[in-house]
Write a protein that holds these residues in place. Structure first.
Motif, PDB file in Angstrom:
ATOM      1  N   ILE A 220      43.183  47.389  60.603  1.00 36.14           N
ATOM      2  CA  ILE A 220      43.103  46.316  59.614  1.00 36.14           C
ATOM      3  C   ILE A 220      42.020  46.625  58.583  1.00 36.14           C
ATOM      4  O   ILE A 220      42.192  46.387  57.376  1.00 36.14           O
ATOM      5  CB  ILE A 220      42.838  44.963  60.312  1.00 36.14           C
ATOM      6  N   THR A 221      40.885  47.168  59.044  1.00 39.28           N
ATOM      7  CA  THR A 221      39.787  47.504  58.119  1.00 39.28           C
ATOM      8  C   THR A 221      40.226  48.574  57.135  1.00 39.28           C
ATOM      9  O   THR A 221      39.956  48.491  55.925  1.00 39.28           O
ATOM     10  CB  THR A 221      38.558  47.979  58.915  1.00 39.28           C
ATOM     11  N   ILE A 222      40.887  49.610  57.646  1.00 42.53           N
ATOM     12  CA  ILE A 222      41.370  50.683  56.768  1.00 42.53           C
ATOM     13  C   ILE A 222      42.377  50.137  55.757  1.00 42.53           C
ATOM     14  O   ILE A 222      42.335  50.465  54.560  1.00 42.53           O
ATOM     15  CB  ILE A 222      41.989  51.820  57.609  1.00 42.53           C
ATOM     16  N   LEU A 223      43.301  49.293  56.237  1.00 43.83           N
ATOM     17  CA  LEU A 223      44.306  48.718  55.338  1.00 43.83           C
ATOM     18  C   LEU A 223      43.649  47.882  54.242  1.00 43.83           C
ATOM     19  O   LEU A 223      44.020  47.979  53.064  1.00 43.83           O
ATOM     20  CB  LEU A 223      45.290  47.854  56.131  1.00 43.83           C
ATOM     21  N   ASN A 224      42.649  47.057  54.599  1.00 47.59           N
ATOM     22  CA  ASN A 224      41.983  46.225  53.604  1.00 47.59           C
ATOM     23  C   ASN A 224      41.243  47.075  52.578  1.00 47.59           C
ATOM     24  O   ASN A 224      41.201  46.729  51.390  1.00 47.59           O
ATOM     25  CB  ASN A 224      41.003  45.264  54.286  1.00 47.59           C
ATOM     26  N   THR A 225      40.680  48.193  53.018  1.00 51.49           N
ATOM     27  CA  THR A 225      40.014  49.086  52.077  1.00 51.49           C
ATOM     28  C   THR A 225      41.017  49.659  51.074  1.00 51.49           C
ATOM     29  O   THR A 225      40.769  49.673  49.850  1.00 51.49           O
ATOM     30  CB  THR A 225      39.320  50.233  52.839  1.00 51.49           C
ATOM     31  N   LEU A 226      42.160  50.102  51.577  1.00 51.11           N
ATOM     32  CA  LEU A 226      43.195  50.648  50.698  1.00 51.11           C
ATOM     33  C   LEU A 226      43.728  49.578  49.745  1.00 51.11           C
ATOM     34  O   LEU A 226      43.950  49.832  48.547  1.00 51.11           O
ATOM     35  CB  LEU A 226      44.331  51.239  51.537  1.00 51.11           C
ATOM     36  N   LEU A 227      43.941  48.360  50.275  1.00 48.15           N
ATOM     37  CA  LEU A 227      44.478  47.287  49.434  1.00 48.15           C
ATOM     38  C   LEU A 227      43.485  46.889  48.354  1.00 48.15           C
ATOM     39  O   LEU A 227      43.881  46.521  47.236  1.00 48.15           O
ATOM     40  CB  LEU A 227      44.837  46.075  50.295  1.00 48.15           C
ATOM     41  N   THR A 228      42.200  46.936  48.662  1.00 47.11           N
ATOM     42  CA  THR A 228      41.195  46.589  47.654  1.00 47.11           C
ATOM     43  C   THR A 228      41.199  47.609  46.529  1.00 47.11           C
ATOM     44  O   THR A 228      41.079  47.266  45.343  1.00 47.11           O
ATOM     45  CB  THR A 228      39.797  46.515  48.308  1.00 47.11           C
ATOM     46  N   ILE A 229      41.332  48.894  46.886  1.00 44.35           N
ATOM     47  CA  ILE A 229      41.428  49.930  45.848  1.00 44.35           C
ATOM     48  C   ILE A 229      42.698  49.746  45.025  1.00 44.35           C
ATOM     49  O   ILE A 229      42.675  49.828  43.782  1.00 44.35           O
ATOM     50  CB  ILE A 229      41.398  51.332  46.508  1.00 44.35           C
ATOM     51  N   LEU A 230      43.814  49.464  45.712  1.00 46.58           N
ATOM     52  CA  LEU A 230      45.080  49.230  45.008  1.00 46.58           C
ATOM     53  C   LEU A 230      45.006  47.991  44.124  1.00 46.58           C
ATOM     54  O   LEU A 230      45.654  47.932  43.074  1.00 46.58           O
ATOM     55  CB  LEU A 230      46.225  49.077  46.012  1.00 46.58           C
ATOM     56  N   ALA A 231      44.230  46.992  44.526  1.00 46.95           N
ATOM     57  CA  ALA A 231      44.109  45.768  43.728  1.00 46.95           C
ATOM     58  C   ALA A 231      43.543  46.073  42.351  1.00 46.95           C
ATOM     59  O   ALA A 231      43.963  45.499  41.343  1.00 46.95           O
ATOM     60  CB  ALA A 231      43.223  44.753  44.453  1.00 46.95           C
ATOM     61  N   VAL A 232      42.577  47.008  42.294  1.00 43.11           N
ATOM     62  CA  VAL A 232      41.939  47.346  41.022  1.00 43.11           C
ATOM     63  C   VAL A 232      42.895  48.089  40.099  1.00 43.11           C
ATOM     64  O   VAL A 232      42.967  47.827  38.899  1.00 43.11           O
ATOM     65  CB  VAL A 232      40.667  48.190  41.274  1.00 43.11           C
ATOM     66  N   ILE A 233      43.668  49.023  40.687  1.00 42.15           N
ATOM     67  CA  ILE A 233      44.513  49.868  39.827  1.00 42.15           C
ATOM     68  C   ILE A 233      45.949  49.353  39.707  1.00 42.15           C
ATOM     69  O   ILE A 233      46.691  49.782  38.823  1.00 42.15           O
ATOM     70  CB  ILE A 233      44.529  51.316  40.356  1.00 42.15           C
ATOM     71  N   TYR A 234      46.354  48.423  40.585  1.00 41.45           N
ATOM     72  CA  TYR A 234      47.740  47.940  40.546  1.00 41.45           C
ATOM     73  C   TYR A 234      47.830  46.417  40.585  1.00 41.45           C
ATOM     74  O   TYR A 234      48.512  45.801  39.763  1.00 41.45           O
ATOM     75  CB  TYR A 234      48.514  48.526  41.734  1.00 41.45           C
ATOM     76  N   GLY A 235      47.123  45.794  41.531  1.00 46.73           N
ATOM     77  CA  GLY A 235      47.262  44.358  41.737  1.00 46.73           C
ATOM     78  C   GLY A 235      46.772  43.521  40.581  1.00 46.73           C
ATOM     79  O   GLY A 235      47.499  42.678  40.049  1.00 46.73           O
ATOM     80  N   TYR A 236      45.504  43.731  40.149  1.00 42.48           N
ATOM     81  CA  TYR A 236      44.948  42.928  39.069  1.00 42.48           C
ATOM     82  C   TYR A 236      45.718  43.079  37.757  1.00 42.48           C
ATOM     83  O   TYR A 236      45.980  42.085  37.059  1.00 42.48           O
ATOM     84  CB  TYR A 236      43.473  43.269  38.863  1.00 42.48           C
TER      85      TYR A 236
END
Length: 836
Positions: A220-236
């Motif tokens: 879960i920690t690894i996934l949240n780290t990846l999702l946070t990075i993706l949030a900056v370049i894709y999600g936001y």
């Protein structure tokens, strides 16, 4: 029973929960009949347990345990193959309560494009501390990655809109998959709606958990780290591109093009009635262009009552969900004066435009505002105001202030309510982000400023309007019902269903609703069509209990009978009169009006002059109700029409053949001959006794016009009349009108002779009279042969062969007000158990 007509299935992934799976599936089956169980490589007796179920379910099984994420993926794929649009997921270990399914389905019905997320809370007994920590940490990362504050991101009880699921191909196979689904949904503009649910955590020694603290927490920690990075370049960028685009276009366009050109227009051509109207029309067009160019926004205007904007000067009221409400209203009506909040009036992007549009802030000088508004009203402009005054933070209806109603009374304007739904999700008060969503504007029936059904004072009217909006908002989210016929059965059934939360439309083919309850005015007096004597209205009576439940009261006066009129109304029906007999004071119209207004106040509608011509039935359901002018679609159809009339509306058999034969061959009850006598003032003392002469089957009564009448003003006489007595005039009374009138006068003289047995000096008291026959009843109320009580033998049921078609009215069980109301109650309860 299935609780929803939505195409939704239950999806239950399971791994070695053989001790609880059967109980969970059985409890789920009570609410959703379509269940998919994914057996994720179970090594216990789960499959054997499922095979012992005595009802059908769909099982997806594979030998190797692949994890919850993989099981969900397989379940979603199976649900799509089976053409479901939604999947409700819950755990198989008994943690979730299937009894909470209606809460999630109700939220889905309100938000059909959303992902409904159960909210368990974090303070439950026996909840492991590691779960609390993991939930709080997950909620924090989710808010960081999406900007959405969701109270429970770890719950497994959800409803997924299958067509909006994104990222399935990237889904991990374990517990963290459910978090990833939420994040991807938020990034792709899917609305997330939390709904409080219950949760059961067994004691530690009885708990079965497949959660691996170190390994799964690390994943879960690894996934949240990846999702946070993706949030900056894709999600936001996905979340905020609509906002950036619109304000990048609108801001400069308004500041540097529209407002300067608007000022230049009035400087060149001056401000008069013609230039003002031209400018208003331009702004209305420009507002529509802006709304049409917000990405993902779909605005639909529902004008079911045929309102014509600009046709007359009115006061429009609208609930307030977003600043965009003003732009949509401007696009709907060019000749409008909008009253705004101070911050909107002073907004640099809108200030010049609003001033040139003759809008006013609420705080504007009253004397100047009144003078200017009167001038604009004379030019045909209407006022637009938000009674709440401000947007609510939840999108729900806020408190209505009295100012709107006061303004309507001050300027003598009728009110046209407009309900907006969905704009809160586009741009709300809580966050500065535009999102795509379907928005509906409902133009509701006009309210006359002289209409007292909403109250007498400004405070009463404001509170009633607020309740009206609350109920109408709820109706738009709930199941729809079309009631065929606005007689006693139709109105009572409609009111009871509206009270249960259904969106009710009553279609009445005549210019007025009421049927046998209808009273009419002639020669300056009020006369009853039927329901001369009613029962069940004593304290504790069956009809009284229902009217009290609906908060309806009507003026009544108790009466006594000198003989039993069972031969006239039926032995079974007369048994209900033992609790007391009553007559309406001043006619039964107040009861009709109260039932109609109850339906309307609860968000429904009663439409007259809407004759039903055809029912379209497909897949054993009524899918369309067609009248001469419109087509209606609803989840449920209730018919209070005579069964013979109902059979004529469709080619599809709606009853068994034996029932159809019985309907066609059952004779009608006898029609009636009625003699109406208007009396000279103060000639006949008022008689509280209702008289029945059994030897000639004649009912004679003096209806109360007011309470405690000293003298009678009218007499109504009712007797049976065989239909064959009217054979010469059945085809068309007007063909031999003179002989028909002569026949009626002869019959009136015969009835009058019998009335003299009760009132010997009656002839000297009569000022005028008129009559009616069963032909009158047949032609005015469209009943076969003009029978007083419909079929001589009741059907004995309120259901049909068609799944969503029900019956109500006097042809189902018992006649009269009490029998018909009891049938309405039965129908409402049957429908409520299935759909609520």
């Amino acid at each position: 029973m299935r609780i929803s007509p939505l195409p939704i299935c239950a999806l239950i992934p399971t791994y070695n929960n053989g001790g609880t799976i059967v109980d969970v599936v059985r409890r789920t089956y009570a609410y959703l009949r379509d269940i998919i169980v994914v057996v994720d490589g179970c090594t216990d007796n789960t499959l054997e347990q499922l095979q012992q179920l005595d009802f059908p379910i769909t099982v997806v099984a594979y030998k190797k345990n692949r994890g919850k994420g993989y099981a969900l993926k397989k379940g979603f794929q199976k649900a799509k193959e089976m053409d479901f649009e939604y999947a409700l997921t819950l755990d198989s270990d008994g943690q979730h309560y299937p009894e909470d399914i209606p809460l999630l389905v109700k939220a889905l019905y309100k938000n059909p494009q959303a992902l409904i997320v159960g909210n368990r809370g974090l303070n439950h007994e026996n909840m492991p501390n590691q779960n609390k920590f993991a939930n709080r940490l997950s909620n924090f990362f989710f808010r960081l990655q999406t900007g959405v504050n969701l109270p429970d991101t770890q719950t497994g009880m959800r409803i997924y809109p299958l067509q909006k699921l994104s990222g399935l191909s990237l889904l991990t196979s374990r517990y963290e998959a459910e978090l990833a689904l939420l994040v991807w949904a938020a990034w792709h503009d899917v609305l997330l709606i939390p709904v409080p649910i219950r949760v059961f955590y067994p004691p530690k020694e009885k708990r079965i958990s497949h959660f691996r603290p170190f390994y799964d927490f690390l994943r879960i920690t690894i996934l949240n780290t990846l999702l946070t990075i993706l949030a900056v370049i894709y999600g936001y960028p996905r979340l905020y591109w609509k906002t950036i685009y619109c304000f990048a276009v609108w801001g400069p366009l308004m500041l540097f093009v529209v407002q300067p050109l608007s000022l230049l227009y009035f400087l060149l051509f001056g401000k008069n009635a013609k230039t003002r109207l031209t400018y208003h029309r331009f702004v209305s067009w420009f507002a529509k262009w802006c709304i049409d160019h917000i990405p993902g926004l779909h605005v639909q205007v529902h004008n079911d009552y045929g309102h014509v904007f600009g046709n007359k000067t009115m006061l429009y009221i609208c609930n307030h969900q977003s600043v965009l409400d003003i732009i949509v209203l401007l696009s709907l009506m060019s000749k409008s004066i909008i009253l705004t909040k101070g911050w909107v009036w002073n907004n640099p992007v809108l200030c010049v435009l609003l001033r040139l549009l003759d809008c006013f802030p609420i705080y504007y000088d009253e004397a100047k505002k009144r003078k200017k508004i009167l001038s604009l009203l004379q030019e045909g402009y209407s006022i637009v105001i938000f009674p709440e005054g401000t947007r609510t933070r939840t999108g729900e209806i806020g408190r209505f202030h009295q100012g709107a109603v006061r303004m309507a009374e001050e300027y003598g304007l009728d009110i046209c309510p407009i309900l907006v739904q969905g704009m809160f999700h586009v741009l709300n008060k809580n966050q500065f982000r535009l999102r795509g969503h379907d928005v509906n504007f409902f133009v509701l029936p006009e309210i006359s400023i002289t209409d007292t059904t909403f109250g007498n004072t400004c405070l009463q009217k404001s509170k009633t309007l607020e309740l009206y909006y609350h109920n109408r908002m709820e109706m738009n989210n709930n199941y729809t019902v079309t009631v065929l016929g606005g007689g006693v059965g139709g109105l009572f059934t409609g009111a009871l269903l509206a009270d249960k939360g259904f969106d009710v439309t009553v279609l009445e083919q005549l210019p007025v609703a009421g049927g046998g309850l209808y009273s009419f005015e002639k020669d300056g007096e009020i006369w009853q069509t039927g329901m001369h004597i009613v029962c069940g209205l004593e304290e504790g009576g069956r009809v009284k209990a229902i009217l009290d439940h609906l908060s309806i009261s009507v003026p009544l006066e108790e009466t006594t009978m000198d003989n039993s009129p069972a031969p006239l109304i039926g032995e079974k029906e007369w048994s209900y009169y033992k609790g007391g007999t009553f007559r309406f004071v001043g006619g039964s119209k107040p009861l009709i009006d109260a039932l109609c207004m109850f339906i309307i106040r609860h968000g429904g509608r009663v439409l007259t002059d809407e004759k039903v011509e055809h029912l379209t039935i497909q897949d054993n359901k009524v899918v369309e109700v067609k009248t001469q002018q419109k087509t209606f679609k609803s989840d449920v159809v209730v018919s209070s029409l005579h069964p013979k009339k109902l059979l004529e509306l469709t080619e599809t058999p709606i009853f068994r053949q034996v029932t159809i034969k019985r309907i066609q061959e059952t004779p009608e009850t006898e029609g009636s001959f009625k003699l109406y006598l208007k009396l000279k003032p103060s000639t006949l003392p008022f008689d509280k006794v209702s008289h029945y002469l059994p030897d000639v089957n004649l009912l004679v009564l003096t209806p109360p016009c007011t309470r405690n009448d000293e003298y009678a003003r009218t007499i109504e006489c009712v007797t049976t009349m065989p239909y064959d007595q009217l054979a010469p005039w059945q085809a068309n009374r007007k063909d031999d009108y003179a002989s028909y009138e002569a026949f009626k006068e002869q019959k009136a003289a015969e009835v009058l002779q019998q009335v003299k047995r009760i009132y010997p000096n009656i002839e000297s008291c009569i000022e005028s009279h008129f009559t009616s026959t069963s032909l009158t009843f047949r032609d005015d109320f469209l009943t076969p042969e003009g029978g007083m009580y419909g079929m001589s033998e009741a059907l004995g049921a309120v259901i049909t062969k068609v799944d969503n078609l029900y019956l109500t009215g006097q042809n189902c069980h018992l006649r009269g007000l009490c029998g018909t109301v009891m049938t309405s109650k039965e129908v409402a309860e049957k429908i409520g158990k299935i759909y609520v």
